[in-house]
Design a protein around this motif. Structure first.
Motif, PDB file in Angstrom:
ATOM      1  N   THR A  83       1.183   3.788  -3.236  1.00 38.11           N
ATOM      2  CA  THR A  83       0.802   5.195  -3.048  1.00 38.11           C
ATOM      3  C   THR A  83       1.930   6.126  -3.471  1.00 38.11           C
ATOM      4  O   THR A  83       1.712   7.099  -4.208  1.00 38.11           O
ATOM      5  N   THR A  84       3.137   5.834  -3.023  1.00 37.98           N
ATOM      6  CA  THR A  84       4.269   6.723  -3.325  1.00 37.98           C
ATOM      7  C   THR A  84       4.727   6.609  -4.774  1.00 37.98           C
ATOM      8  O   THR A  84       5.237   7.579  -5.336  1.00 37.98           O
TER       9      THR A  84
ATOM     10  N   ALA B  86       0.829  -1.205   0.000  1.00 37.13           N
ATOM     11  CA  ALA B  86       0.000   0.000   0.000  1.00 37.13           C
ATOM     12  C   ALA B  86       0.865   1.258   0.000  1.00 37.13           C
ATOM     13  O   ALA B  86       0.575   2.227  -0.711  1.00 37.13           O
ATOM     14  N   TRP B  87       1.943   1.247   0.782  1.00 36.52           N
ATOM     15  CA  TRP B  87       2.842   2.394   0.854  1.00 36.52           C
ATOM     16  C   TRP B  87       3.583   2.590  -0.475  1.00 36.52           C
ATOM     17  O   TRP B  87       3.653   3.711  -0.995  1.00 36.52           O
TER      18      TRP B  87
ATOM     19  N   ILE C  97      -2.009   4.394   6.204  1.00 37.92           N
ATOM     20  CA  ILE C  97      -2.070   3.493   5.052  1.00 37.92           C
ATOM     21  C   ILE C  97      -1.890   2.043   5.486  1.00 37.92           C
ATOM     22  O   ILE C  97      -2.586   1.140   5.016  1.00 37.92           O
TER      23      ILE C  97
ATOM     24  N   ALA D  45       1.502   8.384  -6.888  1.00 34.06           N
ATOM     25  CA  ALA D  45       1.113   9.775  -6.597  1.00 34.06           C
ATOM     26  C   ALA D  45       2.244  10.729  -6.966  1.00 34.06           C
ATOM     27  O   ALA D  45       2.765  11.474  -6.120  1.00 34.06           O
TER      28      ALA D  45
END
Length: 268
Positions: free
Chosen positions: A18-19, A14-15, A184, A22
């Motif tokens: 996201t990074t 998830a981390w 997250i 995004a």
């Protein structure tokens, strides 16, 4: 999908997702050092909600200290459940999959983490990383002997924390990013629990079907047994491969990994 290794890797997934995706937001423009801090926190936070169960593997992370803390969380969770349940909610005992398995808790954990890191990166960040590194290690290596592993896990998490902080130079940590990482990780845990047979009351206190503790879950045909063949042979390995791939993509985007012969882990 609720075994320790799958939870920990889902937090990392998830981390990293996201990074890596995004790119137009500040969370996707972290330095490699700040990204690593977030990765440790997210992986550990993906185990954090299960501290509401004193008998869970993760509650034994730091021996009697974490077990005592887990008992307190369980009592609080049970009390909140009893106070806020409706007639349609089950009259259950214990606080597992209660307060810590809600989006409300994820937001609180994120805000508290941000505040702690803002208070002091000299002592607060190492303390946070030590705790979350321990949760992550305990989750991944959940088969260790429970009577002998607390000391080993404590030493291992201390080592992981020391190595990370020596490389990350503490001052590069971003307080808001740390809070987002913890939030997250918690949400990744909820999604993992939601596709098991019990579901997850993540939307509390929003009433659904007359229940404030409505177990959010997909149709039964899409749910999986915790530790079953589907998780261990399909979901777990897929999450691990995806988390490694997207972690490399995020680090490459941050400039930690060079583009070799024009190859990128996540083409734009």
């Amino acid at each position: 999908m609720a075994t320790g290794p799958t939870h920990a890797m889902s937090g990392l997934l998830a981390w990293s997702a996201t990074t890596a995706l995004a790119t137009s937001h500040s969370i996707g423009q972290l330095s490699p050092r700040a990204w690593v801090v977030g990765a440790v926190l997210a992986s550990g936070a993906a185990l954090l909600p299960d501290l509401d169960h004193p008998s869970s593997t993760v509650s034994r992370t730091f021996g009697s200290i974490s077990q005592g803390f887990s008992s307190g969380i369980n009592a609080l969770s049970h009390g909140v459940y009893r106070l806020t349940r409706t007639r349609r909610d089950s009259n259950r005992d214990g606080g597992h999959r209660g307060l810590t398995h809600t989006l409300v808790f994820a937001v609180i954990a994120a805000v508290i983490t941000t505040a702690i890191v803002q208070t002091s990166q000299k002592w607060a960040l190492p303390a946070l990383m030590f705790v979350f590194a321990g949760l992550a290690v305990r989750g991944i290596l959940h088969k260790w002997h429970p009577r002998k592993d607390a000391l080993v896990i404590t030493l291992t998490s201390a080592g992981v924390t020391a190595v990370c902080l020596l490389w990350t130079e503490q001052t590069s940590a971003n307080a808001a990013a740390c809070g987002v990482a913890v939030g997250i990780g918690c949400i990744a845990h909820y999604i993992g629990d939601a596709i098991t047979e019990q579901g997850c009351p993540m939307l509390w206190p929003i009433p659904l079907g007359g229940k404030t503790w409505y177990p959010v879950a997909p149709p039964k045909i899409l749910r999986m047994q915790t530790g079953g063949k589907v998780e261990m042979t399909l979901i777990g390995p897929l999450i691990t491969v995806a988390s490694v791939w997207l972690s490399l993509a995020a680090l490459q985007q941050a400039g930690a990994i060079p583009s070799l012969w024009g190859f990128t882990f996540l083409p734009r």
